[in-house]
Design an enzyme around this catalytic site. Structure first.
Site, short mmCIF file in Angstrom:
data_model
loop_
_atom_site.label_atom_id
_atom_site.label_comp_id
_atom_site.label_asym_id
_atom_site.label_seq_id
_atom_site.Cartn_x
_atom_site.Cartn_y
_atom_site.Cartn_z
N ARG A 41 -79.03 -35.89 -54.43
CA ARG A 41 -78.51 -35.75 -53.06
C ARG A 41 -78.22 -34.29 -52.70
O ARG A 41 -78.27 -33.93 -51.52
CB ARG A 41 -77.25 -36.58 -52.90
CG ARG A 41 -77.56 -38.04 -52.67
CD ARG A 41 -76.29 -38.84 -52.48
NE ARG A 41 -76.59 -40.15 -51.92
CZ ARG A 41 -75.74 -41.17 -51.95
NH1 ARG A 41 -74.55 -41.03 -52.50
NH2 ARG A 41 -76.08 -42.32 -51.41
N LYS A 206 -75.23 -58.08 -56.47
CA LYS A 206 -74.69 -59.12 -55.58
C LYS A 206 -75.66 -59.61 -54.52
O LYS A 206 -76.24 -58.83 -53.79
CB LYS A 206 -73.47 -58.57 -54.87
CG LYS A 206 -72.24 -58.44 -55.76
CD LYS A 206 -71.10 -58.12 -54.85
CE LYS A 206 -69.78 -57.97 -55.60
NZ LYS A 206 -68.83 -57.29 -54.69
N GLY A 364 -79.14 -44.80 -53.82
CA GLY A 364 -78.15 -45.28 -54.78
C GLY A 364 -78.75 -45.48 -56.16
O GLY A 364 -79.45 -44.62 -56.68
N GLY A 388 -76.74 -48.13 -48.98
CA GLY A 388 -76.26 -48.98 -47.89
C GLY A 388 -76.91 -48.62 -46.57
O GLY A 388 -77.28 -49.50 -45.79
C1 3PG Z 1 -73.20 -43.95 -50.72
O1 3PG Z 1 -73.04 -43.52 -51.86
O2 3PG Z 1 -73.67 -45.08 -50.49
C2 3PG Z 1 -72.87 -43.06 -49.57
O3 3PG Z 1 -72.51 -41.79 -50.00
C3 3PG Z 1 -71.77 -43.70 -48.75
O4 3PG Z 1 -70.62 -43.85 -49.54
P1 3PG Z 1 -69.61 -45.02 -49.22
O5 3PG Z 1 -70.33 -46.31 -49.51
O6 3PG Z 1 -68.42 -44.80 -50.10
O7 3PG Z 1 -69.25 -44.93 -47.74
MG MG Z 2 -72.59 -47.29 -51.19
#
Ligand code: 3PG
Ligand code: MG
Length: 407
Positions: A41, A206, A364, A388
């Protein structure tokens, strides 16, 4: 897309101007040593930062890291990230030990043209994630005071209605950075008219996290391959014994319903690696997916499943399936952090890498898995920085960070 871009801002000229960049520098840290275990990132935001410094901007970078609760918490400090960012940029990064306090003020004020500052973790402040518009707005006012223009390059956080993502762009001239643009460009090809066959691979722990995306994808995809912890609730829904494997009891009915409606598009594991315990050195065997012993826990998909999934991705003469032309993958197939349970994720990742398809890896864990397993990042079409965020994009949701740039 009615979004102004970094190039538009550069064309106006940024020399001597303060540019506030929202980045997603939320990198994984080693629990023991605190060292950065994957700097993907940080590298992903370099094109935007480099363009700005080259053009002589005073660059003020802000980000969150982890989920601190609105107050300073040293384990979530961005300080190590400042060091790594400086190494990658080849120039020192001035680190402010608070986000909008005295340190931030003096650090920003001291910036020379072409220099970079990083503010401490945004989430050390309640206003960042507050549900209260006024509280978020007050924090956004303080942040916005550090910039003459705002660049959003935090694709991984565009699904969050947070002050730095949603409220700051309402206060400053705003543009999308290179990373955000590229991510949206790629993901929009998946929601538009992807080349077929379009095959999606989903894993992770999940079902409940993936339910909305499965619903959104089912009408569009040709094949949906499901592995990872979430596959066991599906196997249970088919009436199989799953031992002590991960189960979301309240999702069984939903999974049954999805399987019924899926017109055979959903492919589930036919064998799994089942272990005595959730541990790297636990005794384990490959067992049929419809016969996991009652005392065992499934920690990976088995070799026959990998072969079947690979055939669906690369095409197979035996069952006449065509090579996938478009692939989206999100979520590991097993507990890949433990070598004994990494073969499923590795096998599927290799099949994706070897296919001729345009492949997109959701952020992720799956992006981290690609790098942790030593696979060549270049053999994938695009590795997203958003987990996400990319899922919510594919669900067709309005993303607050993108909506804020459109206004
Ligand atoms: C992630 O790692 O999915 C993003 O940096 C967002 O982080 P968060 O899910 O804690 O908002
Ligand atoms: Mg996340």
């Amino acid at each position: 897309m009615s979004i102004r871009t970094l190039d538009d801002l550069l064309a106006e000229g940024v020399s001597g101007r303060r540019v506030l960049v929202r980045a997603d520098l939320n990198v994984p840290l080693d629990k023991q040593t605190g060292a950065i275990t994957d700097d993907g990132r940080i590298r992903a935001v370099l094109p935007t930062l480099g363009a700005l410094t080259e053009a002589g901007a005073k660059v003020v970078v802000c980000s969150h890291l982890g989920r601190p609760k609105g107050t300073p918490d040293p384990q979530f400090s961005l300080s190590p990230v400042a060091g790594r960012l400086g190494e990658l940029l080849g120039a020192p990064v001035h680190f402010a030990t608070d986000t909008v306090g005295e340190s931030a003020e003096s650090t920003v004020a001291a910036l020379a043209d072409g220099e970079v500052a990083l503010l401490e973790n945004l989430r050390f402040n309640k206003g960042e994630t507050s549900k209260d518009d006024a509280e978020r707005g007050a924090f956004a006012d303080q942040l916005a005071a550090f910039g003459d223009a705002y660049v959003d390059d935090a694709f991984g956080a565009v699904h969050r209605k947070h002050a730095s993502v949603y409220d700051v762009p309402a206060r400053l001239p705003h543009v999308a950075g290179r990373l955000v643009l590229r991510e949206v460009e790629v993901l929009s090809t998946l929601t538009g008219d992807p080349e077929r066959p379009y095959v999606v691979v989903l894993g992770g722990s999940k079902v409940s996290d993936k339910l909305a995306v499965i619903e959104a994808l089912l009408p569009t995809v040709d094949r949906l391959l499901i592995g990872g912890g979430m596959c066991f609730t599906f196997l249970k829904a088919q009436g199989h014994e799953i031992g002590t494997s991960l189960l979301e009891e309240e999702m069984i009915e939903t999974c049954r319903n999805l399987l019924e409606r899926s017109e055979g598009k959903i492919l589930l594991p036919v064998d799994v690696v089942a272990a005595d315990a959730f541990a790297p050195d636990a005794a384990h065997d490959v067992v049929p997916a419809n016969g996991i012993p009652s005392h065992r826990v499934g920690l990976d998909i088995g070799p026959e499943t990998v072969a079947g999934f690979a055939a669906a991705l690369r095409g197979s003469v035996a069952d006449g399936t065509a090579n996938a032309r478009t692939i989206f993958w999100n979520g590991p197939m097993g507990v890949f952090e433990m070598p004994a349970f990494a073969n499923g994720t590795r096998g599927v990742a290799e099949a994706i890498a070897e296919s001729d398809a345009f492949s997109v890896v959701g952020g992720g864990d799956s992006a981290a898995a690609v790098r942790a397993l030593g696979l060549d990042e270049k053999s994938f079409g695009h590795i997203s920085t958003g987990g996400g965020a990319s899922l919510e994009y594919l669900e067709g949701k309005t993303l607050p960070g993108i909506a804020a740039l459109e206004n």
